[in-house]
Design a protein around this motif. Structure first.
Motif, mmCIF file in Angstrom:
data_model
loop_
_atom_site.group_PDB
_atom_site.id
_atom_site.type_symbol
_atom_site.label_atom_id
_atom_site.label_comp_id
_atom_site.label_asym_id
_atom_site.label_seq_id
_atom_site.Cartn_x
_atom_site.Cartn_y
_atom_site.Cartn_z
ATOM 1 N N ASN A 1 0.802 -1.230 0.000
ATOM 2 C CA ASN A 1 0.000 0.000 0.000
ATOM 3 C C ASN A 1 0.832 1.276 0.000
ATOM 4 O O ASN A 1 0.345 2.324 -0.401
ATOM 5 C CB ASN A 1 -0.942 -0.011 1.200
ATOM 6 N N ALA A 2 2.087 1.182 0.448
ATOM 7 C CA ALA A 2 2.925 2.380 0.420
ATOM 8 C C ALA A 2 3.320 2.707 -1.021
ATOM 9 O O ALA A 2 3.651 3.851 -1.333
ATOM 10 C CB ALA A 2 4.168 2.188 1.282
ATOM 11 N N ALA A 3 3.285 1.696 -1.901
ATOM 12 C CA ALA A 3 3.573 1.949 -3.321
ATOM 13 C C ALA A 3 2.350 2.573 -3.981
ATOM 14 O O ALA A 3 2.438 3.604 -4.640
ATOM 15 C CB ALA A 3 3.974 0.663 -4.028
ATOM 16 N N HIS B 1 6.846 13.738 5.929
ATOM 17 C CA HIS B 1 5.986 13.591 7.104
ATOM 18 C C HIS B 1 6.126 12.164 7.645
ATOM 19 O O HIS B 1 6.179 11.950 8.852
ATOM 20 C CB HIS B 1 4.539 13.891 6.703
ATOM 21 N N ALA B 2 6.188 11.208 6.717
ATOM 22 C CA ALA B 2 6.428 9.809 7.105
ATOM 23 C C ALA B 2 7.327 9.173 6.059
ATOM 24 O O ALA B 2 7.145 9.397 4.857
ATOM 25 C CB ALA B 2 5.115 9.049 7.196
ATOM 26 N N SER B 3 8.281 8.378 6.525
ATOM 27 C CA SER B 3 9.242 7.748 5.604
ATOM 28 C C SER B 3 8.609 6.554 4.897
ATOM 29 O O SER B 3 8.021 5.680 5.545
ATOM 30 C CB SER B 3 10.468 7.282 6.401
ATOM 31 N N GLY C 1 1.616 14.512 -9.360
ATOM 32 C CA GLY C 1 1.874 13.685 -8.185
ATOM 33 C C GLY C 1 2.847 14.407 -7.274
ATOM 34 O O GLY C 1 3.197 15.575 -7.503
ATOM 35 N N THR C 2 3.325 13.694 -6.269
ATOM 36 C CA THR C 2 4.294 14.274 -5.335
ATOM 37 C C THR C 2 5.543 14.738 -6.071
ATOM 38 O O THR C 2 6.072 15.820 -5.829
ATOM 39 C CB THR C 2 4.697 13.209 -4.289
ATOM 40 N N THR C 3 6.023 13.891 -6.970
ATOM 41 C CA THR C 3 7.266 14.192 -7.674
ATOM 42 C C THR C 3 7.152 15.511 -8.433
ATOM 43 O O THR C 3 8.027 16.383 -8.326
ATOM 44 C CB THR C 3 7.592 13.044 -8.668
ATOM 45 N N GLU C 4 6.073 15.661 -9.184
ATOM 46 C CA GLU C 4 5.933 16.905 -9.947
ATOM 47 C C GLU C 4 5.721 18.093 -9.010
ATOM 48 O O GLU C 4 6.194 19.199 -9.285
ATOM 49 C CB GLU C 4 4.789 16.818 -10.960
ATOM 50 N N HIS D 1 -2.688 8.765 -5.694
ATOM 51 C CA HIS D 1 -2.788 7.299 -5.777
ATOM 52 C C HIS D 1 -2.392 6.583 -4.493
ATOM 53 O O HIS D 1 -2.671 5.396 -4.343
ATOM 54 C CB HIS D 1 -1.960 6.779 -6.960
ATOM 55 N N LYS D 2 -1.733 7.294 -3.577
ATOM 56 C CA LYS D 2 -1.379 6.649 -2.303
ATOM 57 C C LYS D 2 -2.458 6.887 -1.250
ATOM 58 O O LYS D 2 -2.324 6.477 -0.105
ATOM 59 C CB LYS D 2 -0.038 7.173 -1.806
ATOM 60 N N ALA D 3 -3.496 7.597 -1.640
ATOM 61 C CA ALA D 3 -4.584 7.918 -0.709
ATOM 62 C C ALA D 3 -5.919 7.470 -1.310
ATOM 63 O O ALA D 3 -6.905 8.201 -1.260
ATOM 64 C CB ALA D 3 -4.596 9.415 -0.395
ATOM 65 N N GLY E 1 4.271 14.721 1.986
ATOM 66 C CA GLY E 1 3.219 14.003 2.710
ATOM 67 C C GLY E 1 2.745 12.741 2.008
ATOM 68 O O GLY E 1 1.695 12.196 2.364
ATOM 69 N N ALA E 2 3.529 12.253 1.029
ATOM 70 C CA ALA E 2 3.072 11.109 0.219
ATOM 71 C C ALA E 2 2.652 9.916 1.071
ATOM 72 O O ALA E 2 1.663 9.240 0.779
ATOM 73 C CB ALA E 2 4.169 10.691 -0.762
ATOM 74 N N GLN E 3 3.404 9.664 2.155
ATOM 75 C CA GLN E 3 3.103 8.477 2.972
ATOM 76 C C GLN E 3 2.255 8.811 4.195
ATOM 77 O O GLN E 3 1.914 7.914 4.972
ATOM 78 C CB GLN E 3 4.402 7.807 3.436
ATOM 79 N N GLU F 1 14.776 10.891 3.074
ATOM 80 C CA GLU F 1 13.895 11.271 1.959
ATOM 81 C C GLU F 1 13.873 10.278 0.796
ATOM 82 O O GLU F 1 14.858 9.623 0.485
ATOM 83 C CB GLU F 1 14.286 12.653 1.436
ATOM 84 N N HIS F 2 12.721 10.244 0.166
ATOM 85 C CA HIS F 2 12.517 9.578 -1.124
ATOM 86 C C HIS F 2 13.318 10.362 -2.169
ATOM 87 O O HIS F 2 13.505 11.573 -2.030
ATOM 88 C CB HIS F 2 11.018 9.640 -1.437
ATOM 89 N N HIS F 3 13.751 9.700 -3.218
ATOM 90 C CA HIS F 3 14.530 10.396 -4.265
ATOM 91 C C HIS F 3 13.793 11.627 -4.790
ATOM 92 O O HIS F 3 14.426 12.603 -5.208
ATOM 93 C CB HIS F 3 14.836 9.444 -5.427
ATOM 94 N N ALA F 4 12.467 11.579 -4.762
ATOM 95 C CA ALA F 4 11.678 12.721 -5.257
ATOM 96 C C ALA F 4 11.907 13.974 -4.419
ATOM 97 O O ALA F 4 11.638 15.086 -4.883
ATOM 98 C CB ALA F 4 10.188 12.376 -5.258
ATOM 99 N N ASN F 5 12.385 13.797 -3.199
ATOM 100 C CA ASN F 5 12.655 14.959 -2.340
ATOM 101 C C ASN F 5 14.160 15.170 -2.144
ATOM 102 O O ASN F 5 14.576 15.828 -1.206
ATOM 103 C CB ASN F 5 11.953 14.781 -0.986
HETATM 104 C C1 PLP Z 1 7.690 9.595 0.621
HETATM 105 C C2 PLP Z 1 7.465 9.613 -0.870
HETATM 106 N N1 PLP Z 1 7.728 10.733 -1.554
HETATM 107 C C3 PLP Z 1 7.531 10.822 -2.867
HETATM 108 C C4 PLP Z 1 7.055 9.750 -3.590
HETATM 109 C C5 PLP Z 1 6.842 9.908 -5.053
HETATM 110 O O1 PLP Z 1 5.476 9.823 -5.347
HETATM 111 P P1 PLP Z 1 4.965 9.801 -6.843
HETATM 112 O O2 PLP Z 1 5.748 8.731 -7.537
HETATM 113 O O3 PLP Z 1 3.508 9.481 -6.717
HETATM 114 O O4 PLP Z 1 5.211 11.148 -7.416
HETATM 115 C C6 PLP Z 1 6.771 8.568 -2.935
HETATM 116 C C7 PLP Z 1 6.325 7.377 -3.689
HETATM 117 O O5 PLP Z 1 6.644 6.256 -3.344
HETATM 118 C C8 PLP Z 1 6.971 8.497 -1.535
HETATM 119 O O6 PLP Z 1 6.712 7.385 -0.848
#
Ligand code: PLP
Length: 402
Positions: A25-27, A168-170, A89-92, A221-223, A197-199, A117-121
């Motif tokens: 579900n985190a994916a 907010h959450a890893s 999404g979060t990334t954009e 999509h994560k909510a 706040g993705a997670q 952080e996720h690579h997106a951050n």
């Molecule tokens: C904490 C966190 N940040 C950013 C992302 C990126 O989200 P998205 O791929 O929906 O843009 C994810 C997705 O796994 C995530 O878990």
């Protein structure tokens, strides 16, 4: 009493795969019928482009799309729907903030980015550093997977610290941050805060005014919402000053070859036809979440999480990564005598879906001294039986592989 069976029955996918134990579900989360219905209803009864045309379908589509913006604003308690920018999404959303607010920073200004952080951050800030010379400062974590607050204080003491980028959450080990405290601390040093706040959005009640953050981003999509849509909340006083970042239709006021003027936010930051159906679907997902007893939902997830971690501690050879005091309902594991990929394969053979790998958090995984984990992540529709099946299957798999 939290009726998880009634909740699960609202998700059509589980009717097609009654044996499935979905712990990824985190994916991405599965989608309730109300979300599928909302998108279908839009295409069937209101499909038109927004903010254009004077015909009644265009008005219906625009009303539904702008209504979705208001729903998002209400859900996170933004002070105005104008503070909500729809993104992919979060990334954009993070890239948008990097390319507007971030681009306004000066060479030598510092962006504090946590190791969690996720690579997106992480990557958008590194790309920004290459463009305008800002400096990315890595914020350490403790052995438990919490933010090293002494290090944060130290980094904030620099007069060049301009932005803290924090989840907010890893997604990889579940640690929940005390965002309000970090915002208060950062603001004392005139440093803004962007919260990923993705997670968190599907699990915790998010009130951006109470948190005091400057930016809050998440994905639909994560909510329980659709893919292809996300949100950048940007506080009004900052938003008003942000330049456009992508050019095109919808974001302009007047265009001429002599020069172009731009629309007010949020339109200024939403070039082109937006993800109309997805935004409407996202609003339906947030309405669905808001219709639950959120407190009971969190208690349900917390109880499952406790069951999961208690069971895992009884299985020989399991290593649980991350022992923060507050965690979202996921467990990130490696194994003394088995590779996570092999274990995940065996679990998949038994109809149990988990995620394996670095979870787009390579700096964190590297800090943990491992190459990846197997992650089991829970959602509101998971049951005690899902957790029990996972635990039994995992114990049997490890027996087999050891
Ligand atoms: C904490 C966190 N940040 C950013 C992302 C990126 O989200 P998205 O791929 O929906 O843009 C994810 C997705 O796994 C995530 O878990």
């Amino acid at each position: 009493m939290f009726d998880v069976a009634a909740i699960k029955s609202q998700f059509p996918l589980f009717a097609h795969y009654p044996e499935l134990v979905y712990l990824d579900n985190a994916a991405t989360t599965q989608k309730p019928l109300s979300v599928l219905d909302a998108e279908r209803h839009y295409y069937e009864y209101a499909n038109a482009n927004v903010h254009r045309g004077a015909h009644r379908l265009a008005v219906a589509a625009t009303d539904a799309f702008e209504g979705a913006r208001s729903t998002v604003a209400r859900f996170i308690n933004a002070s105005s729907s104008d503070e909500i920018i729809f993104t992919r999404g979060t990334t954009e959303a993070i890239n948008l903030i990097a390319n507007t607010f971030g681009l306004g920073l000066r060479a030598g200004d510092e962006i504090i980015v946590s190791t969690l952080e996720h690579h997106a951050n992480i990557v958008p800030w590194q790309m920004l550093a290459q463009r305008n010379g800002v400096i990315v400062k890595q914020l350490n974590i403790t052995a438990d997977g919490e933010i090293d607050l002494a290090h944060l204080q130290q980094l904030l003491a620099s007069p060049r610290a301009k932005l803290l980028a924090i989840s907010h959450a890893s997604n990889a080990i579940g640690s929940i941050q005390d965002i309000k405290m970090m915002c208060d601390l950062s603001h004392q040093h005139d440093c803004k805060v962007i919260v990923d706040g993705a997670q968190a959005i599907a699990h915790l009640s998010v009130d951006v005014q109470q948190l005091g953050c400057d930016f809050y981003v998440f994905s639909g999509h994560k909510a329980y919402g659709p893919t292809g849509v996300g949100v950048a909340y940007i506080r009004d006083d900052i938003l008003r000053e942000l330049p456009a970042w992508q050019g095109g239709g919808e974001m302009i006021n007047v265009v001429s070859f002599a020069g172009t003027t731009y629309a007010q936010a949020p339109q200024r930051l939403e070039a082109g036809t937006p993800a109309i159906a997805q935004a409407i679907g996202l609003a339906a997902a947030l309405d669905w979440l808001a219709s639950l007893d959120r407190h009971a939902a969190l208690e349900h997830e917390t109880a499952l999480h406790r069951q999961l971690e208690t069971g895992l501690r009884q299985i020989d050879g399991v290593i649980i990564h991350g022992s923060a005091r507050h965690k979202v309902s996921l467990a990130s594991l490696s194994f003394r005598d088995a590779h996570p990929y092999d274990v995940a394969q065996f679990l998949d053979d038994r109809g149990i879906a988990v995620r394996v790998g670095h979870h787009c958090a390579q700096p964190l995984i590297h800090t943990l001294g491992i190459s990846g984990t197997l992650r089991a992540s829970l959602a509101v529709y998971n049951t005690a039986d899902d957790v029990a099946q996972f635990l039994v299957a995992l114990a049997e798999t490890l027996d087999l592989l050891q």
